[in-house]
Design a protein around this motif. Sequence first.
Motif, short mmCIF file in Angstrom:
data_model
loop_
_atom_site.label_atom_id
_atom_site.label_comp_id
_atom_site.label_asym_id
_atom_site.label_seq_id
_atom_site.Cartn_x
_atom_site.Cartn_y
_atom_site.Cartn_z
N TRP A 169 5.32 -6.94 -4.56
CA TRP A 169 5.37 -8.12 -5.41
C TRP A 169 4.25 -9.09 -5.02
O TRP A 169 3.60 -9.66 -5.88
CB TRP A 169 6.71 -8.83 -5.26
N ARG B 101 2.42 -5.37 -12.15
CA ARG B 101 3.55 -6.29 -12.22
C ARG B 101 3.12 -7.60 -12.82
O ARG B 101 1.97 -8.00 -12.74
CB ARG B 101 4.20 -6.48 -10.83
N ASN C 23 4.47 -11.21 -12.20
CA ASN C 23 5.39 -12.00 -11.38
C ASN C 23 6.12 -13.07 -12.19
O ASN C 23 7.29 -13.34 -11.95
CB ASN C 23 4.64 -12.65 -10.23
#
Length: 123
Positions: free
Chosen positions: A52, A71, A73
């Motif tokens: 992450w 990803r 966030n």
Amino acid sequence: VQLQASGGGLVQAGGSLRLSCAASGRTESAYRMGWFRQAPGKEREFVATIRWTGGSTTYANFVKGRFTISRDNAKNTVYLQMNSLKPEDTAVYYCAAGVAQRLGVSWDEYDYWGRGTQVTVSS
């Protein structure tokens, strides 16, 4: 942490799909996210993982150059862009979240799992 995977479907060989995994709950506890897959009669196998923070990635050899994990966030969502799909990519794909600072290439390094999404690649 709750995970919801989506985006699976039926595609011809050579085609593309993008899987999404939306995370909710205590997402701040997750250190990394991963994608695994399981074909009928086979064990669950590692596909890709991403941290992450920082976004470092690791891929299984059989998907390098074809799949990309990313990803967002802000949306607590992880994606798996799958290109140049092959019939042998047919499987149920699962997303997972791990809280420990580990490499993330083994299923037992993950603490939370979403329901799978079926990917079928026809020849």
